[in-house]
Design a protein around this motif. Structure first.
Motif, PDB file in Angstrom:
ATOM      1  N   GLY A 102      -6.157   7.629   4.148  1.00 40.28           N
ATOM      2  CA  GLY A 102      -7.160   8.528   3.575  1.00 40.28           C
ATOM      3  C   GLY A 102      -7.015   8.707   2.079  1.00 40.28           C
ATOM      4  N   PRO A 103      -7.980   9.399   1.501  1.00 45.00           N
ATOM      5  CA  PRO A 103      -8.030   9.521   0.048  1.00 45.00           C
ATOM      6  C   PRO A 103      -7.249  10.697  -0.523  1.00 45.00           C
ATOM      7  N   ASP A 104      -6.601  11.526   0.323  1.00 43.81           N
ATOM      8  CA  ASP A 104      -5.988  12.757  -0.161  1.00 43.81           C
ATOM      9  C   ASP A 104      -4.576  12.532  -0.702  1.00 43.81           C
ATOM     10  N   PHE A 105      -4.502  12.248  -1.982  1.00 45.06           N
ATOM     11  CA  PHE A 105      -3.206  12.045  -2.622  1.00 45.06           C
ATOM     12  C   PHE A 105      -2.533  13.373  -2.954  1.00 45.06           C
ATOM     13  N   HIS A 106      -3.301  14.455  -3.007  1.00 49.56           N
ATOM     14  CA  HIS A 106      -2.730  15.763  -3.342  1.00 49.56           C
ATOM     15  C   HIS A 106      -1.731  16.201  -2.275  1.00 49.56           C
ATOM     16  N   TRP A 107      -2.122  16.051  -1.022  1.00 48.52           N
ATOM     17  CA  TRP A 107      -1.229  16.472   0.058  1.00 48.52           C
ATOM     18  C   TRP A 107       0.036  15.617   0.053  1.00 48.52           C
ATOM     19  N   LEU A 108      -0.085  14.331  -0.172  1.00 50.90           N
ATOM     20  CA  LEU A 108       1.076  13.450  -0.253  1.00 50.90           C
ATOM     21  C   LEU A 108       1.974  13.866  -1.417  1.00 50.90           C
ATOM     22  N   TYR A 162       0.827  -1.209   0.000  1.00 54.09           N
ATOM     23  CA  TYR A 162       0.000   0.000   0.000  1.00 54.09           C
ATOM     24  C   TYR A 162       0.862   1.259   0.000  1.00 54.09           C
ATOM     25  N   PHE A 163       2.025   1.188   0.634  1.00 53.09           N
ATOM     26  CA  PHE A 163       2.950   2.317   0.662  1.00 53.09           C
ATOM     27  C   PHE A 163       3.434   2.628  -0.754  1.00 53.09           C
ATOM     28  N   LEU A 164       3.865   1.601  -1.450  1.00 51.71           N
ATOM     29  CA  LEU A 164       4.345   1.782  -2.817  1.00 51.71           C
ATOM     30  C   LEU A 164       3.227   2.240  -3.749  1.00 51.71           C
ATOM     31  N   LEU A 165       2.040   1.675  -3.575  1.00 50.46           N
ATOM     32  CA  LEU A 165       0.901   2.057  -4.409  1.00 50.46           C
ATOM     33  C   LEU A 165       0.536   3.519  -4.199  1.00 50.46           C
ATOM     34  N   ARG A 166       0.477   3.960  -2.966  1.00 54.70           N
ATOM     35  CA  ARG A 166       0.130   5.365  -2.686  1.00 54.70           C
ATOM     36  C   ARG A 166       1.189   6.311  -3.228  1.00 54.70           C
ATOM     37  N   ALA A 203       0.566   9.194  -6.013  1.00 55.39           N
ATOM     38  CA  ALA A 203       1.007  10.573  -5.776  1.00 55.39           C
ATOM     39  C   ALA A 203       1.882  11.061  -6.925  1.00 55.39           C
ATOM     40  N   PHE A 204       2.802  10.229  -7.389  1.00 52.52           N
ATOM     41  CA  PHE A 204       3.638  10.597  -8.528  1.00 52.52           C
ATOM     42  C   PHE A 204       2.792  10.817  -9.780  1.00 52.52           C
ATOM     43  N   TYR A 205       1.783   9.985  -9.956  1.00 52.65           N
ATOM     44  CA  TYR A 205       0.935  10.040 -11.147  1.00 52.65           C
ATOM     45  C   TYR A 205       0.198  11.379 -11.261  1.00 52.65           C
ATOM     46  N   ILE A 206      -0.231  11.945 -10.128  1.00 57.46           N
ATOM     47  CA  ILE A 206      -0.989  13.194 -10.210  1.00 57.46           C
ATOM     48  C   ILE A 206      -0.102  14.430 -10.287  1.00 57.46           C
TER      49      ILE A 206
END
Length: 133
Positions: free
Chosen positions: A56-62, A4-8, A12-15
């Motif tokens: 959580g769902p917030d990939f922007h902050w990450l 899950y760490f790698l997926l998140r 994050a890189f994708y966005i």
């Protein structure tokens, strides 16, 4: 490293914009999941990140945390003092632009604006611990 760490991190890189993705890849070369205290080991270019950023769902902050921490590595290479409020404000400025570029919510952008305003006013000290920005 947990899947899950790698997926998140991948999401994050994708966005990120292509320019921000390249910037992060230039300055951060390693990632480690830690139980507490997200920090950047600038000497080894390793981001030590907590589960807080993985939840959580917030990939922007990450995603924008990656840009922020990459800036700290760059600042170190430019021999800038990371212990000064200006260094943190500079990294937050890039993170704020990243939030805008990735389509983050208005509340995320407003929160970053609040953090930066409090720092400028001298009411917020986010750099008091070594390697904890």
């Amino acid at each position: 490293m947990p899947f899950y760490f790698l997926l998140r991190l991948w999401i994050a890189f994708y966005i990120l914009t292509p320019a921000d993705r390249e910037y992060v890849q230039e300055y951060i070369t390693g990632y480690d999941l830690v139980p507490a205290g997200t920090s950047m080991d600038v000497e080894h270019r390793t981001l030590m990140i907590t589960a807080q950023y993985m939840a959580g769902p917030d990939f922007h902050w990450l995603a924008c945390t990656l840009v922020h921490e990459a800036r700290h590595v760059e600042q170190t290479e430019l021999s800038l003092d990371l212990g000064q409020p200006g260094a943190e404000l500079d990294a937050n400025r890039l993170a704020r632009q990243c939030l805008v570029n990735t389509g983050a919510s208005a509340s995320d952008i407003e929160w970053m604006d609040y953090i930066m305003a409090e720092m400028r006013a001298g009411n917020l000290d986010t750099w008091s611990e070594p390697n904890d920005y």
